[in-house]
Design an enzyme around this catalytic site. Structure first.
Site, PDB file in Angstrom:
ATOM      1  N   GLY A   9      -7.230   2.219  -2.557  1.00 37.68           N
ATOM      2  CA  GLY A   9      -6.595   0.907  -2.662  1.00 37.68           C
ATOM      3  C   GLY A   9      -5.253   0.868  -1.957  1.00 37.68           C
ATOM      4  N   THR A  11      -4.275  -0.663   0.806  1.00 39.36           N
ATOM      5  CA  THR A  11      -3.984  -1.768   1.725  1.00 39.36           C
ATOM      6  C   THR A  11      -2.859  -2.681   1.254  1.00 39.36           C
ATOM      7  OG1 THR A  11      -5.746  -3.075   0.706  1.00 39.36           O
ATOM      8  CG2 THR A  11      -6.314  -1.818   2.679  1.00 39.36           C
ATOM      9  N   ARG A  35      -9.951  -3.331   3.554  1.00 44.54           N
ATOM     10  CA  ARG A  35      -9.467  -4.084   4.717  1.00 44.54           C
ATOM     11  C   ARG A  35      -9.043  -3.114   5.822  1.00 44.54           C
ATOM     12  NH1 ARG A  35      -5.739  -7.991   0.959  1.00 44.54           N
ATOM     13  NH2 ARG A  35      -5.492  -6.010  -0.140  1.00 44.54           N
ATOM     14  N   TYR A 153     -10.640  -6.526 -19.114  1.00 46.76           N
ATOM     15  CA  TYR A 153      -9.679  -5.772 -18.320  1.00 46.76           C
ATOM     16  C   TYR A 153      -9.041  -4.678 -19.171  1.00 46.76           C
ATOM     17  CZ  TYR A 153      -5.589  -4.434 -15.666  1.00 46.76           C
ATOM     18  OH  TYR A 153      -4.621  -3.689 -15.010  1.00 46.76           O
ATOM     19  N   GLU A 189       0.111  -8.059  -5.642  1.00 44.15           N
ATOM     20  CA  GLU A 189      -0.967  -9.043  -5.519  1.00 44.15           C
ATOM     21  C   GLU A 189      -1.779  -9.149  -6.808  1.00 44.15           C
ATOM     22  OE1 GLU A 189      -3.441  -7.865  -2.256  1.00 44.15           O
ATOM     23  OE2 GLU A 189      -2.133  -8.765  -0.745  1.00 44.15           O
ATOM     24  N   PHE A 190      -1.430  -8.346  -7.821  1.00 43.01           N
ATOM     25  CA  PHE A 190      -2.247  -8.237  -9.034  1.00 43.01           C
ATOM     26  C   PHE A 190      -2.555  -9.607  -9.657  1.00 43.01           C
ATOM     27  CE2 PHE A 190      -2.607  -7.922 -13.650  1.00 43.01           C
ATOM     28  CZ  PHE A 190      -3.614  -6.975 -13.807  1.00 43.01           C
TER      29      PHE A 190
END
Length: 254
Positions: A9, A11, A35, A153, A189-190
């Site tokens: 992760g 990116t 990405r 979550y 970005e969470f």
């Protein structure tokens, strides 16, 4: 010979910040994410700034075949991994259990639990062959507490907490250290991912207080990774000063 860190992760957010931190400290890097354009851009930047050698591999961590194929396909010299940072993870939605999205549940379970397992299965065997290594799992305050509408979550991050303990037991006689970092509110970005691109809603999560930022967590991960070989930080919770628990945040309103 430079040590190697594998960061999933990578990116954006904490993963990207970890890449900068470990490159600064002289590590060569294996960076993974979905990405490829971002991975290649980051790799070039780290090579230019720190002279770090960087291998990039783009795959979906939820896909077991892709994980195994891409990781096992790396040249033998890249399998001398010293540090694995299991950073890839996400949250989708914030709904009560009775209204939850099946797709959101699958995405969180497949990414946060199964993806972590797939990578750990491959890399832990490399570490066993090498006779040493350190696995650092990114958990969350949601793995220590449960909050309203956090149901699945929180369950996935509780699973990370349990897996972290289980890995430490299983790998104890192999000379492999296992640690977990559990952050509170981190502005990355969470929340934007959780709210599926709703930037305004995401921004409100961090209003009225100073949250952690990605580099705060990356520096903490580096602290854990850089202890002497006979020291293992089993479990570390890091929170903004304004956050007393998962749901208790002191917000100043003007």
């Amino acid at each position: 010979m430079a040590k190697i860190a594998l960061i999933t992760g990578a990116t954006a957010g904490i993963g990207e910040a970890c890449a900068h931190t470990f490159a600064r400290e002289g590590y060569n890097l294996i960076l993974t994410g979905r990405r490829m354009d971002r991975l290649e851009q980051l790799a070039q930047h780290l090579n230019d700034k720190y002279n770090a050698e960087v291998a990039v591999s783009s795959f979906d961590i939820r896909n077991r075949e892709q994980v195994v194929q891409h990781l096992e396909g790396l040249p033998a010299r890249w399998k001398k991994v010293d540090i694995l940072v299991n950073n890839a993870g996400l949250s989708q939605g914030l709904d009560p259990i009775q209204n939850g999205s099946y797709d959101d549940w699958d995405t969180m379970i497949d990414t946060n639990i199964k993806g972590l397992l797939y990578v750990s299965r491959v890399v832990s065997n490399w570490m066993i062959t090498n006779g040493s290594g350190h696995i650092i799992n990114l958990g969350s305050i949601a793995g220590k507490e449960v909050y309203p509408n956090g149901n699945v979550y929180c369950a996935t991050k509780h699973a990370v907490d349990a897996l972290n303990k289980g890995m430490r037991l299983d790998l104890n006689d192999k000379g492999i250290r296992v640690s977990a970092i559990h952050p509170g509110a981190v502005e990355t970005e969470f929340s934007e991912v959780r709210f599926k691109g709703d930037k305004d809603r995401a921004k409100k999560v961090y209003e009225g207080f100073e949250p952690l930022v990605a580099v705060d967590v990356a520096e903490t991960i580096w602290f854990v990774a850089s202890r002497a070989a006979h020291i293992n930080i089993n479990d570390l919770v890091i929170m903004p000063t304004a956050q007393a628990s998962a749901t208790n945040i002191f917000r100043k309103h003007s």
